[in-house]
Scaffold this active site. Structure first.
Site, PDB file in Angstrom:
ATOM      1  N   ASP A  24      22.772   5.327  67.475  1.00 55.99           N
ATOM      2  CA  ASP A  24      23.597   5.540  66.283  1.00 55.99           C
ATOM      3  C   ASP A  24      24.751   4.526  66.290  1.00 55.99           C
ATOM      4  O   ASP A  24      25.417   4.352  67.316  1.00 55.99           O
ATOM      5  CB  ASP A  24      24.146   6.979  66.332  1.00 55.99           C
ATOM      6  CG  ASP A  24      24.679   7.441  64.997  1.00 55.99           C
ATOM      7  OD1 ASP A  24      24.308   6.857  63.965  1.00 55.99           O
ATOM      8  OD2 ASP A  24      25.460   8.425  64.983  1.00 55.99           O
ATOM      9  N   HIS A  34      24.687   9.354  56.440  1.00 60.18           N
ATOM     10  CA  HIS A  34      25.546   9.751  57.562  1.00 60.18           C
ATOM     11  C   HIS A  34      26.558  10.769  57.041  1.00 60.18           C
ATOM     12  O   HIS A  34      26.703  10.951  55.842  1.00 60.18           O
ATOM     13  CB  HIS A  34      26.298   8.523  58.094  1.00 60.18           C
ATOM     14  CG  HIS A  34      25.428   7.606  58.885  1.00 60.18           C
ATOM     15  ND1 HIS A  34      25.704   7.270  60.181  1.00 60.18           N
ATOM     16  CD2 HIS A  34      24.274   6.966  58.596  1.00 60.18           C
ATOM     17  CE1 HIS A  34      24.765   6.459  60.643  1.00 60.18           C
ATOM     18  NE2 HIS A  34      23.880   6.247  59.685  1.00 60.18           N
ATOM     19  N   GLY A  35      27.275  11.395  57.984  1.00 61.96           N
ATOM     20  CA  GLY A  35      28.420  12.222  57.578  1.00 61.96           C
ATOM     21  C   GLY A  35      28.045  13.427  56.739  1.00 61.96           C
ATOM     22  O   GLY A  35      28.712  13.745  55.762  1.00 61.96           O
ATOM     23  N   SER A  45      25.054   7.768  70.547  1.00 60.16           N
ATOM     24  CA  SER A  45      25.985   6.681  70.211  1.00 60.16           C
ATOM     25  C   SER A  45      26.055   5.697  71.381  1.00 60.16           C
ATOM     26  O   SER A  45      25.720   6.057  72.514  1.00 60.16           O
ATOM     27  CB  SER A  45      27.371   7.261  69.945  1.00 60.16           C
ATOM     28  OG  SER A  45      27.906   7.762  71.158  1.00 60.16           O
ATOM     29  N   HIS A  81      32.306  10.652  57.565  1.00 58.52           N
ATOM     30  CA  HIS A  81      32.378  11.142  58.941  1.00 58.52           C
ATOM     31  C   HIS A  81      33.595  12.053  59.127  1.00 58.52           C
ATOM     32  O   HIS A  81      34.585  11.896  58.428  1.00 58.52           O
ATOM     33  CB  HIS A  81      32.510   9.976  59.924  1.00 58.52           C
ATOM     34  CG  HIS A  81      31.274   9.131  60.005  1.00 58.52           C
ATOM     35  ND1 HIS A  81      31.233   7.828  59.576  1.00 58.52           N
ATOM     36  CD2 HIS A  81      30.028   9.408  60.458  1.00 58.52           C
ATOM     37  CE1 HIS A  81      30.015   7.331  59.776  1.00 58.52           C
ATOM     38  NE2 HIS A  81      29.258   8.265  60.304  1.00 58.52           N
TER      39      HIS A  81
HETATM   40  P1  13P Z   1      29.119  14.204  60.690  1.00 60.80           P
HETATM   41  O1  13P Z   1      30.478  13.830  61.190  1.00 60.80           O
HETATM   42  O2  13P Z   1      29.189  14.687  59.278  1.00 60.80           O
HETATM   43  O3  13P Z   1      28.408  15.176  61.555  1.00 60.80           O
HETATM   44  O4  13P Z   1      28.245  12.878  60.630  1.00 60.80           O
HETATM   45  C1  13P Z   1      27.750  12.311  61.809  1.00 60.80           C
HETATM   46  C2  13P Z   1      27.172  10.973  61.628  1.00 60.80           C
HETATM   47  O5  13P Z   1      26.901  10.519  60.547  1.00 60.80           O
HETATM   48  C3  13P Z   1      26.919  10.191  62.857  1.00 60.80           C
HETATM   49  O6  13P Z   1      26.454   8.926  62.585  1.00 60.80           O
END
Ligand code: 13P
Length: 344
Positions: free
Chosen positions: A113, A247-248, A76, A211
């Protein structure tokens, strides 16, 4: 706490003149172009794994070597700032060196990211990243396109690939970043237009992942809702071969949540993305799946447990040495779910 998680933007700019520039090829990295072409045609997704500790990075490289899986190292902007150019680039180089030393050729990308500004993306390219994300998802459609196009123009001149985002995911990427309480599914028709006009190499969309710790609200009968595979299908019917990013996608294993709570932590409600849904998406147009929270809670839960068991400890290695193999185990499982083993 903002200063801890997000030291001022000027920190790196101030040191810019003295900064070493890195070329990602010299670090042994690749961009995501070929990785995604292969993942799309063979029906799997490349694990994009966030790391914030050395144990996580080592654990993921151990797993990638054992499974011969391609991997994307997710960093990040906050972590890039905390580590600085030199450390970030060198860590990625150590990862690729370790793979070379065992005689393997495994594609590794270093990816920014959630780059939020053009400047953060430029900084990443200069720092040796082989791929960047420009997240204009909170901007109006036309502004998102314009910002993405600007980043694409710069990044492509350096052979760096660009991920963009359309649609809104609920939750926060990490502490010190702006989150949102609302999720908004990506409009598939707009996604197709966005892909055609922005020139991005991959697109993160919202199909029900999110997320953070609480990702899904159960249906009335207690079952979990399915991801919106129909959105993926609409896009892939019109843009065949174009890589989609999710993501997420952490699973938020109850095992780690319980461990945190049993050892002095306090986490209330959680609901992750079931493995079967991640597996199904990996076989469709999704070529990259981001995982951050699962790595964090695995590390933190086990750190709490070990410190409780080793009350007299004075050296962090009491837990760091034990955490690396646990991280490896977690990432081996992720590789299996996404189907990326033996695809290097
Ligand atoms: P998580 O919170 O599900 O691990 O997702 C992380 C993410 O998408 C970072 O960009």
């Amino acid at each position: 706490s903002d200063e801890i998680f997000c030291p001022s933007e000027t920190y790196m700019i101030k040191n810019k003149e003295e900064m070493t520039m890195y070329n990602y090829q010299e670090l042994g990295l690749v961009n995501t172009q070929e990785m995604f072409a292969k993942a799309y045609s063979e029906g799997y997704a490349v694990p994009a794994l966030n790391f914030v500790t050395i144990e996580q990075l080592n654990g993921m490289i151990d797993a990638v070597i054992e499974k011969k899986s391609p991997v994307i190292l997710l960093v990040s902007p906050n972590l890039h700032r905390q580590l600085g150019h030199e450390m970030t680039a060198r860590l990625a180089q150590v990862a690729t060196d370790r793979i070379k030393e065992v005689g393997l050729h495994i594609p590794v990308a270093l990816h920014l990211d959630h780059g939020m500004t053009y400047e953060q993306c430029v900084m990443a390219v200069e720092g040796g990243f082989s791929s960047v994300m420009i997240d204009g998802s909170k901007l109006p459609f036309e502004e998102n396109i314009a910002l993405t196009k600007k980043v694409v123009e710069y990044a492509h001149a350096h052979d760096v690939t660009v991920e963009a985002e359309l649609g809104i995911l609920k939750g926060k990427e990490e502490e010190g970043t702006e989150g949102t309480d609302e999720s908004m599914y990506t409009d598939p028709e707009m996604a197709v237009e966005f892909i055609r006009r922005s020139g991005c190499d991959s697109l993160a969309i919202s199909i029900g992942t999110c997320h953070g710790l609480v990702k899904m609200v159960p249906n009335e009968d207690g079952t979990l809702p399915e991801l919106r595979y129909d959105i993926l299908k609409y896009i892939s019917d019109r843009e065949p071969g174009f890589p989609i990013v999710l993501h997420g996608c952490s699973n938020i294993s109850q095992k780690y949540v319980d461990m945190i709570n049993e050892h002095g932590g306090h986490i209330e409600k959680t609901a992750g993305i079931p493995d079967e849904q991640v597996r199904k998406a990996s076989g469709l147009a999704v070529c990259k799946i981001n995982i951050a929270t699962d790595g964090w809670i695995c590390g933190l839960a086990n750190t709490r447990r070990i410190l409780d068991e080793e009350q007299g400890a004075i050296d962090s290695r009491v837990f760091t040495l034990k955490i690396r193999p646990l991280m490896k185990e977690l990432y081996l499982h992720k590789i299996d779910i996404m189907g990326s083993a033996e695809r290097a």
